[in-house]
Design a protein around this motif. Sequence first.
Motif, mmCIF file in Angstrom:
data_model
loop_
_atom_site.group_PDB
_atom_site.id
_atom_site.type_symbol
_atom_site.label_atom_id
_atom_site.label_comp_id
_atom_site.label_asym_id
_atom_site.label_seq_id
_atom_site.Cartn_x
_atom_site.Cartn_y
_atom_site.Cartn_z
ATOM 1 N N THR A 22 37.411 52.787 50.783
ATOM 2 C CA THR A 22 35.675 52.621 51.505
ATOM 3 C C THR A 22 35.665 50.874 50.169
ATOM 4 O OG1 THR A 22 35.443 54.643 49.987
ATOM 5 C CG2 THR A 22 33.499 53.296 50.781
ATOM 6 N N PRO A 23 35.151 50.201 51.779
ATOM 7 C CA PRO A 23 34.766 49.672 51.668
ATOM 8 C C PRO A 23 33.387 48.854 49.782
ATOM 9 C CG PRO A 23 34.628 49.479 53.878
ATOM 10 C CD PRO A 23 34.682 50.858 53.487
ATOM 11 N N VAL A 24 33.702 47.845 49.054
ATOM 12 C CA VAL A 24 33.018 47.601 48.388
ATOM 13 C C VAL A 24 31.887 46.310 48.444
ATOM 14 C CG1 VAL A 24 32.581 47.663 45.723
ATOM 15 C CG2 VAL A 24 34.230 48.718 46.779
ATOM 16 N N SER A 25 31.375 46.419 48.859
ATOM 17 C CA SER A 25 30.097 45.444 48.623
ATOM 18 C C SER A 25 29.764 44.400 47.054
ATOM 19 C CB SER A 25 28.918 45.293 49.056
ATOM 20 O OG SER A 25 28.060 46.060 48.698
ATOM 21 N N GLY A 26 29.900 42.733 47.734
ATOM 22 C CA GLY A 26 29.000 42.007 46.559
ATOM 23 C C GLY A 26 30.142 41.274 46.265
ATOM 24 N N GLY A 27 31.452 40.755 46.807
ATOM 25 C CA GLY A 27 32.154 39.416 46.963
ATOM 26 C C GLY A 27 31.942 38.232 47.979
ATOM 27 N N ASP A 28 32.058 37.617 48.290
ATOM 28 C CA ASP A 28 31.491 36.512 48.788
ATOM 29 C C ASP A 28 33.225 35.970 49.224
ATOM 30 O OD1 ASP A 28 28.975 36.250 48.213
ATOM 31 O OD2 ASP A 28 29.314 34.774 46.962
ATOM 32 N N ILE A 29 34.233 36.248 48.358
ATOM 33 C CA ILE A 29 35.576 35.335 49.009
ATOM 34 C C ILE A 29 36.392 36.909 49.543
ATOM 35 C CG2 ILE A 29 37.174 34.106 48.260
ATOM 36 C CD1 ILE A 29 35.585 32.965 45.434
ATOM 37 N N ASN A 30 36.397 37.708 49.070
ATOM 38 C CA ASN A 30 37.837 39.160 49.317
ATOM 39 C C ASN A 30 36.849 39.936 50.282
ATOM 40 O OD1 ASN A 30 39.879 37.860 47.709
ATOM 41 N ND2 ASN A 30 37.733 37.893 46.435
ATOM 42 N N GLN A 31 38.115 40.648 51.068
ATOM 43 C CA GLN A 31 37.590 41.907 50.814
ATOM 44 C C GLN A 31 37.895 42.647 49.554
ATOM 45 O OE1 GLN A 31 39.685 41.727 54.967
ATOM 46 N NE2 GLN A 31 38.109 43.066 55.318
ATOM 47 N N SER A 32 37.182 44.144 49.516
ATOM 48 C CA SER A 32 37.275 44.733 48.106
ATOM 49 C C SER A 32 36.912 46.436 48.261
ATOM 50 C CB SER A 32 36.546 44.161 47.470
ATOM 51 O OG SER A 32 36.311 43.237 46.887
ATOM 52 N N PHE A 33 37.997 46.987 48.183
ATOM 53 C CA PHE A 33 38.467 48.329 48.440
ATOM 54 C C PHE A 33 38.247 49.473 47.507
ATOM 55 C CE2 PHE A 33 40.037 45.960 51.293
ATOM 56 C CZ PHE A 33 38.878 46.658 52.817
ATOM 57 N N LYS A 45 41.397 44.166 45.713
ATOM 58 C CA LYS A 45 40.762 42.915 46.628
ATOM 59 C C LYS A 45 42.079 42.740 47.380
ATOM 60 C CE LYS A 45 38.968 41.287 42.389
ATOM 61 N NZ LYS A 45 38.131 39.436 41.924
ATOM 62 N N CYS A 46 41.340 42.360 48.133
ATOM 63 C CA CYS A 46 42.613 41.681 49.229
ATOM 64 C C CYS A 46 42.240 40.401 50.133
ATOM 65 C CB CYS A 46 42.511 42.636 51.292
ATOM 66 S SG CYS A 46 43.007 44.278 50.757
ATOM 67 N N ASN A 47 43.026 39.560 50.457
ATOM 68 C CA ASN A 47 42.629 38.483 51.188
ATOM 69 C C ASN A 47 43.716 37.798 52.078
ATOM 70 O OD1 ASN A 47 40.968 35.599 52.115
ATOM 71 N ND2 ASN A 47 39.883 35.958 50.297
ATOM 72 N N VAL A 131 36.852 28.124 40.435
ATOM 73 C CA VAL A 131 35.552 28.683 40.071
ATOM 74 C C VAL A 131 35.344 29.156 41.506
ATOM 75 C CG1 VAL A 131 34.916 26.067 40.146
ATOM 76 C CG2 VAL A 131 33.333 27.889 38.444
ATOM 77 N N GLY A 132 34.266 30.044 41.988
ATOM 78 C CA GLY A 132 34.107 30.841 43.211
ATOM 79 C C GLY A 132 35.842 30.484 43.912
ATOM 80 N N GLU A 133 35.138 29.624 45.199
ATOM 81 C CA GLU A 133 35.675 29.378 46.207
ATOM 82 C C GLU A 133 36.829 28.002 45.650
ATOM 83 O OE1 GLU A 133 33.692 27.442 49.966
ATOM 84 O OE2 GLU A 133 33.887 29.745 49.558
#
Length: 290
Positions: A22-33, A45-47, A131-133
Amino acid sequence: MEAFIRETLVKQGDESRVQSLTPVSGGDINQSFYVETEKRSYFIKCNEKVASHFFEVEAEGLKLIQNTGAIKVPEVYHYDIPQQGEKAALAMEWIEPGSGSSASASNFGRQLAEMHNHTSNKYGYGKPTFVGELDQPNEWCTTWTSYYSHYRLKKQLEIGISRGTITGQRHERLEKLIKRLTNFIPARPKASLLHGDLWGGNWMLDQEGTPVLIDPSILYGDHAFELAFTELFGGFPHAFYNEYNTHHPLPDNYEDTKPVYQLFYLLVHLNIFGESYGPPVDRILKHYIG
């Protein structure tokens, strides 16, 4: 992405059947599951657009915090070190979110104070982080003022010049503040192990109400630097600060140094998100430089 996640599970020794992804929201940089297999539950986390050490330094930071025994972090199961353009993943323990009370916030304050009692004889960190991106270069320095000047404020100044977010009077004032930095922050405070990106979204409570730290950007430095950031975007519960100060009191001049420490994180936000963060940057610079 599902096939890549299955490959990631196999890399860390889980070849059992995937029961939920299931995808998980909340991150600005990665796709999270959220991934549940017959063996266990994971947060992955995937990128495919990150530097080779992006997930490595996050995993290292979590391990450093874990090794203090002071505060809970997710267990890291696997991370990739990708070549340019390759997909990468970080597989961790899934922490089921819970809720808590003022007692949980107090525990967090005590545990963070205990973590900050783990120290180094130098400031900074011996390798680049993020730090962040944004890239966060680090070297070991013998004074905190040298580290904070060269690897924090000057780096954000360089990024701001290149992105056009730090120009004119803002540029002039920031350069003056950097030159006068020894007037505003201590040269040799205790070099505490710091999370480095401790805003409200980077700690949580598990199902038992136990505090958990996530997403570190590790360094060794003044503990007041960490606490200053906790106050920047709404702050943490009062019980957290009361308990922290009981175990690791902030210096008497903390209110004088706090804006200089918050300046770094405001510059980061200015350089990532734009001019909406310009006014608070300018207020701090004007306060110190005039």
